[in-house]
Design an enzyme around this catalytic site. Structure first.
Site, PDB file in Angstrom:
ATOM      1  CB  ALA A  11       4.183 -46.056  46.734  1.00 37.64           C
ATOM      2  NE  ARG A  17      20.598 -51.185  47.928  1.00 39.74           N
ATOM      3  CZ  ARG A  17      20.723 -50.580  49.111  1.00 39.74           C
ATOM      4  NH1 ARG A  17      20.383 -49.297  49.225  1.00 39.74           N
ATOM      5  NH2 ARG A  17      21.168 -51.237  50.162  1.00 39.74           N
ATOM      6  N   GLY A 105       6.304 -45.551  50.829  1.00 36.85           N
ATOM      7  CA  GLY A 105       5.680 -46.863  50.699  1.00 36.85           C
ATOM      8  C   GLY A 105       6.561 -48.026  51.061  1.00 36.85           C
ATOM      9  CD  GLU A 158      21.067 -36.153  50.578  1.00 39.84           C
ATOM     10  OE1 GLU A 158      21.396 -37.356  50.736  1.00 39.84           O
ATOM     11  OE2 GLU A 158      20.023 -35.673  51.036  1.00 39.84           O
ATOM     12  NE  ARG A 337      -9.155 -78.569  45.855  1.00 36.11           N
ATOM     13  CZ  ARG A 337      -9.615 -79.280  44.811  1.00 36.11           C
ATOM     14  NH1 ARG A 337      -9.800 -80.594  44.940  1.00 36.11           N
ATOM     15  NH2 ARG A 337      -9.899 -78.687  43.678  1.00 36.11           N
ATOM     16  CB  SER A 409     -15.855 -98.285  53.863  1.00 33.91           C
ATOM     17  OG  SER A 409     -15.942 -97.878  55.213  1.00 33.91           O
TER      18      SER A 409
END
Length: 462
Positions: A11, A17, A105, A158, A337, A409
């Site tokens: 990795a 690319r 990886g 190859e 949150r 309120s």
């Protein structure tokens, strides 16, 4: 799980690319980085101390991502090929005994079942090395596997070196190997650099073994997609979609109803209980857990949340790092949150925002409120338009509301402030001081009525 199996995960590359400043293995699919998927599969077949990840580009970030897994790391400072990367592990792996598997990886789809199949085939054949191969309709660009009788791997050729006849071969090398570890380490340092690139390629060990009469076997895998390496963002999107489809199917087979599953995003580590319904376009992300008999409405986004049984979260609610207990109702259009605890049977209504707030059992905030850094007692009611002023420009302060209290309120509570049990806050009040238990607090200007004032004003204008 094998006691003498070592797994090495390569990795270290950047992945040019991908057109990214981020190392390729740190890009995400299915809610996890590519390398996390591979490590997860490796840990299903061996223990963390027997897994070594070779890092290079952005090594610190890759190590920080994987640190919780307990795996080992080897550093490849120069990118000099796959054999060189493996050589960097010589002193890192716990021993040179047993068997060693090489993974990558950027190949996150490889399943645990395939790794186990590789191990079983290798053990049963008595080979020195076994390589997974697969067939492609268009093998252009891949190393061809030249296979003889009995699935003996004669060579990996190859593309650039292949003859016209060899280029017709559709069976290609996946790069995934299983070795007898002692023989691997004995021969690895004998691999010569490639004359064109000056890099050391692990594929050359096949020829090295064959010359010495050591058997190499090719294991043909029917599913080429599973062996896919990620090189571009387009391929990343394809793999992400595969993970999402797998996850929604897994949940539906386990008793979860998903409306329009093709629109729903669920990360791989998410857990959802039976008889829960998930609406269209919902997203369940990170380490989110949802219990049984829940309803998650359309467009909801839950990230790293714990949701107990019988919770209803209505449409377009967004929640993060929060815990919601059984029987609670949230939304629609609520925002939680981080740091909230919503108690049993509590109610958070439309356009209510919570931040680091604990809502007691049965507490309610029905409409249009901001409740931050607060603790709201059981059975309390927070009226529409209520604001907890928790920030003084330098520090955050806490608001405490006792059990059974009623906040009218459009009230504004300036923290730090405490409202005692059973107390009432008159609508429209600004509260800056402690309110005792069972008291009524009113903090607003007294209304004055001037009879006939408006009529006289109009007459003056006329």
């Amino acid at each position: 799980m094998s006691d003498n199996l070592t797994v090495v995960i390569l990795a270290a590359g950047l992945g040019t690319r991908m057109k990214s400043r981020k190392a390729k293995v740190l890009h995400e699919a299915g809610g996890m980085t590519l390398v996390e998927h591979v490590v997860r599969s490796a840990l299903a077949v061996t223990s963390p101390e027997r897994v070594t990840v070779v890092v290079g580009h952005q090594a610190d970030r890759v190590q920080a991502t994987l640190a919780p897994t307990g795996v080992r790391f080897a550093l490849q400072t120069e990118q000099k090929g796959t054999a060189h990367a493996l050589e960097m592990c010589r002193s890192t792996v716990p021993d040179h005994e047993g068997r060693l598997i090489v993974l990558y990886g950027d190949c996150p789809l490889l399943s645990v079942d395939t790794i186990r199949l590789l191990l079983a085939d290798h053990a049963g054949s008595g080979a020195t090395a076994t390589v997974i191969t697969t067939e492609l309709e268009n093998p252009t660009g891949y190393g061809r596997a030249v296979v003889g009788e009995g699935r003996v791997l004669k060579a990996i050729v190859e593309e650039k070196a292949a003859s016209p006849e060899q280029k017709k071969i559709r069976e290609i090398n996946s790069g995934i190997y299983c070795f007898e570890a002692p023989l691997l380490w004995e021969h690895l340092s004998r691999i010569e650099p490639n004359p064109a690139s000056n890099e050391y390629y692990l594929t050359d060990i096949v020829d090295l073994f064959n010359r010495e009469g050591l058997s190499v076997r090719a294991l043909l895998h029917a599913n080429a997609d599973e062996l896919m390496g990620i090189n571009t963002r387009a391929e990343l999107a394809v793999v992400d979609n595969i993970f999402r489809e797998r996850k929604t199917r897994e949940l539906m087979l386990a008793g979860v109803t998903i409306r329009r599953p093709e629109t729903v995003t669920v990360d791989m580590q998410v857990r959802v209980g039976m008889e829960t319904t998930i609406g269209a376009f919902a997203q369940l992300l990170g380490d989110t857990t949802v219990g049984e008999d829940c309803a998650i409405g359309p467009g909801c986004i839950l990230t790293n949340c714990v949701v107990a049984d019988r919770v209803e979260i209505s449409a377009y609610t967004v929640a993060q790092d929060s815990r919601i207990e059984s029987g609670a109702t949230i939304g629609p259009f609520a925002r939680l949150r981080p740091g909230n605890e919503v108690g049993e049977d509590a109610h958070i209504g439309n356009f209510v925002e919570l931040k680091k707030t604990k809502m007691g059992t049965g507490a309610k905030a029905g409409h249009l409120a901001y409740l931050g850094d607060s603790e709201i007692g059981a059975g309390s009611n927070i009226g529409a338009g209520t604001i907890f002023c928790n920030y003084d420009g330098a520090k955050k302060h806490k608001t405490q509301i006792g059990d059974g209290s009623f906040v009218g309120s459009n009230s504004t509570l300036v923290a730090p402030v405490e409202v005692g049990k059973g107390a009432y806050i008159g609508a429209g009040s600004v509260i800056t001081e402690k309110v005792p238990e069972d008291a009524l607090a009113i903090g607003r200007g007294r209304q004055a009525v001037k009879e006939g004032w408006a009529k006289r004003r109009r007459e003056r204008k006329g």
